[in-house]
Motif scaffolding. Structure first.
Motif, PDB file in Angstrom:
ATOM      1  N   ALA A 279       0.838  -1.200   0.000  1.00 50.23           N
ATOM      2  CA  ALA A 279       0.000   0.000   0.000  1.00 50.23           C
ATOM      3  C   ALA A 279       0.874   1.250   0.000  1.00 50.23           C
ATOM      4  N   ARG A 280       1.939   1.223   0.796  1.00 43.99           N
ATOM      5  CA  ARG A 280       2.835   2.382   0.849  1.00 43.99           C
ATOM      6  C   ARG A 280       3.570   2.567  -0.473  1.00 43.99           C
ATOM      7  N   LEU A 281       4.011   1.469  -1.072  1.00 46.69           N
ATOM      8  CA  LEU A 281       4.697   1.559  -2.366  1.00 46.69           C
ATOM      9  C   LEU A 281       3.754   2.123  -3.425  1.00 46.69           C
ATOM     10  N   THR A 282       2.519   1.671  -3.410  1.00 51.31           N
ATOM     11  CA  THR A 282       1.517   2.174  -4.353  1.00 51.31           C
ATOM     12  C   THR A 282       1.302   3.674  -4.153  1.00 51.31           C
ATOM     13  N   GLU A 283       1.258   4.100  -2.898  1.00 49.43           N
ATOM     14  CA  GLU A 283       1.102   5.519  -2.588  1.00 49.43           C
ATOM     15  C   GLU A 283       2.292   6.318  -3.136  1.00 49.43           C
ATOM     16  N   GLU A 284       3.499   5.811  -2.928  1.00 51.88           N
ATOM     17  CA  GLU A 284       4.692   6.525  -3.407  1.00 51.88           C
ATOM     18  C   GLU A 284       4.742   6.571  -4.933  1.00 51.88           C
ATOM     19  N   VAL A 285       4.357   5.485  -5.592  1.00 54.74           N
ATOM     20  CA  VAL A 285       4.324   5.480  -7.061  1.00 54.74           C
ATOM     21  C   VAL A 285       3.284   6.482  -7.556  1.00 54.74           C
ATOM     22  N   GLY A 286       2.173   6.591  -6.846  1.00 53.90           N
ATOM     23  CA  GLY A 286       1.164   7.587  -7.192  1.00 53.90           C
ATOM     24  C   GLY A 286       1.705   9.006  -7.077  1.00 53.90           C
ATOM     25  N   GLU A 287       2.477   9.258  -6.016  1.00 55.64           N
ATOM     26  CA  GLU A 287       3.079  10.584  -5.848  1.00 55.64           C
ATOM     27  C   GLU A 287       4.101  10.861  -6.955  1.00 55.64           C
ATOM     28  N   LEU A 288       4.834   9.839  -7.358  1.00 52.78           N
ATOM     29  CA  LEU A 288       5.768   9.987  -8.479  1.00 52.78           C
ATOM     30  C   LEU A 288       4.998  10.315  -9.757  1.00 52.78           C
ATOM     31  N   ALA A 289       3.907   9.598  -9.989  1.00 52.32           N
ATOM     32  CA  ALA A 289       3.092   9.845 -11.183  1.00 52.32           C
ATOM     33  C   ALA A 289       2.563  11.276 -11.192  1.00 52.32           C
ATOM     34  N   ARG A 290       2.173  11.746 -10.032  1.00 57.90           N
ATOM     35  CA  ARG A 290       1.657  13.116  -9.924  1.00 57.90           C
ATOM     36  C   ARG A 290       2.748  14.123 -10.307  1.00 57.90           C
ATOM     37  N   GLU A 291       3.967  13.915  -9.805  1.00 59.11           N
ATOM     38  CA  GLU A 291       5.064  14.825 -10.130  1.00 59.11           C
ATOM     39  C   GLU A 291       5.408  14.772 -11.619  1.00 59.11           C
ATOM     40  N   ILE A 292       5.430  13.579 -12.182  1.00 61.87           N
ATOM     41  CA  ILE A 292       5.681  13.443 -13.627  1.00 61.87           C
ATOM     42  C   ILE A 292       4.629  14.216 -14.402  1.00 61.87           C
ATOM     43  N   ASN A 293       3.391  14.091 -13.980  1.00 64.88           N
ATOM     44  CA  ASN A 293       2.295  14.796 -14.649  1.00 64.88           C
ATOM     45  C   ASN A 293       2.459  16.309 -14.526  1.00 64.88           C
ATOM     46  N   HIS A 294       2.925  16.776 -13.363  1.00 66.61           N
ATOM     47  CA  HIS A 294       3.137  18.216 -13.187  1.00 66.61           C
ATOM     48  C   HIS A 294       4.276  18.733 -14.051  1.00 66.61           C
TER      49      HIS A 294
ATOM     50  N   LEU B  13       6.195  22.071  -3.083  1.00 62.36           N
ATOM     51  CA  LEU B  13       7.130  21.747  -4.150  1.00 62.36           C
ATOM     52  C   LEU B  13       7.832  20.431  -3.840  1.00 62.36           C
ATOM     53  N   LYS B  14       7.740  19.504  -4.742  1.00 64.14           N
ATOM     54  CA  LYS B  14       8.463  18.245  -4.672  1.00 64.14           C
ATOM     55  C   LYS B  14       9.053  18.015  -6.049  1.00 64.14           C
ATOM     56  N   THR B  15       9.973  17.076  -6.139  1.00 64.53           N
ATOM     57  CA  THR B  15      10.597  16.821  -7.429  1.00 64.53           C
ATOM     58  C   THR B  15      10.441  15.354  -7.800  1.00 64.53           C
ATOM     59  N   VAL B  16      10.599  15.089  -9.068  1.00 65.24           N
ATOM     60  CA  VAL B  16      10.589  13.717  -9.565  1.00 65.24           C
ATOM     61  C   VAL B  16      11.700  12.941  -8.861  1.00 65.24           C
ATOM     62  N   GLU B  17      12.849  13.561  -8.701  1.00 64.92           N
ATOM     63  CA  GLU B  17      13.988  12.916  -8.029  1.00 64.92           C
ATOM     64  C   GLU B  17      13.619  12.493  -6.604  1.00 64.92           C
ATOM     65  N   GLU B  18      12.987  13.382  -5.872  1.00 62.80           N
ATOM     66  CA  GLU B  18      12.577  13.088  -4.491  1.00 62.80           C
ATOM     67  C   GLU B  18      11.605  11.916  -4.453  1.00 62.80           C
ATOM     68  N   GLU B  19      10.648  11.916  -5.363  1.00 60.85           N
ATOM     69  CA  GLU B  19       9.645  10.846  -5.375  1.00 60.85           C
ATOM     70  C   GLU B  19      10.250   9.517  -5.812  1.00 60.85           C
ATOM     71  N   LEU B  20      11.180   9.540  -6.768  1.00 63.26           N
ATOM     72  CA  LEU B  20      11.881   8.304  -7.136  1.00 63.26           C
ATOM     73  C   LEU B  20      12.665   7.756  -5.952  1.00 63.26           C
ATOM     74  N   GLY B  21      13.261   8.648  -5.173  1.00 62.80           N
ATOM     75  CA  GLY B  21      13.970   8.237  -3.972  1.00 62.80           C
ATOM     76  C   GLY B  21      13.048   7.556  -2.979  1.00 62.80           C
TER      77      GLY B  21
END
Length: 115
Positions: A34-49, A62-70
């Motif tokens: 569930a947590r991994l899915t949440e983090e992938v969702g946040e990454l997807a959101r940043e990619i979309n932004h 403000l967050k970055t793609v790099e931060e979310e990949l981390g």
């Protein structure tokens, strides 16, 4: 800040050392998924932004793609550790598979089309 070269084994050990300091330890695989899915969702959101049509709201943090990949990498390591999975071994097996299965799947820069 000097970068230190790290292996996946070393990173997994560092994550394990971090987790072991807490009484809760590793959560269940389902909670981790569930947590991994949440983090992938946040990454997807940043990619979309950054690369899509959906702009950030003016009051969004403000967050970055790099931060979310981390974050995705960190949670992946937590899950692997809790399931006793060596990501180095998994990586090596996957690269072997991709190099064999997909070696000529896409147009190559060297012009080769088969073995």
């Amino acid at each position: 800040m000097t970068e230190k070269p790290e292996s996946l084994k070393a990173m997994q050990k560092e994550v394990d050392t971090y987790i072991q300091q807490f009484k809760a330890g590793y959560f269940s695989p389902l909670s981790q998924m569930a947590r991994l899915t949440e983090e992938v969702g946040e990454l997807a959101r940043e990619i979309n932004h950054y690369y899509g049509e959906k702009l950030k709201k003016t009051d969004e943090q403000l967050k970055t793609v790099e931060e979310e990949l981390g974050d995705v990498l960190f949670v992946t390591m937590i899950m692997a550790n809790s399931l006793d999975i060596d990501l180095t071994e998994v990586f090596n097996r996957n690269m072997d598979k991709f190099n064999k299965r997909d070696n000529y799947r896409f147009e190559r820069k060297d012009g080769k089309t088969h073995d």
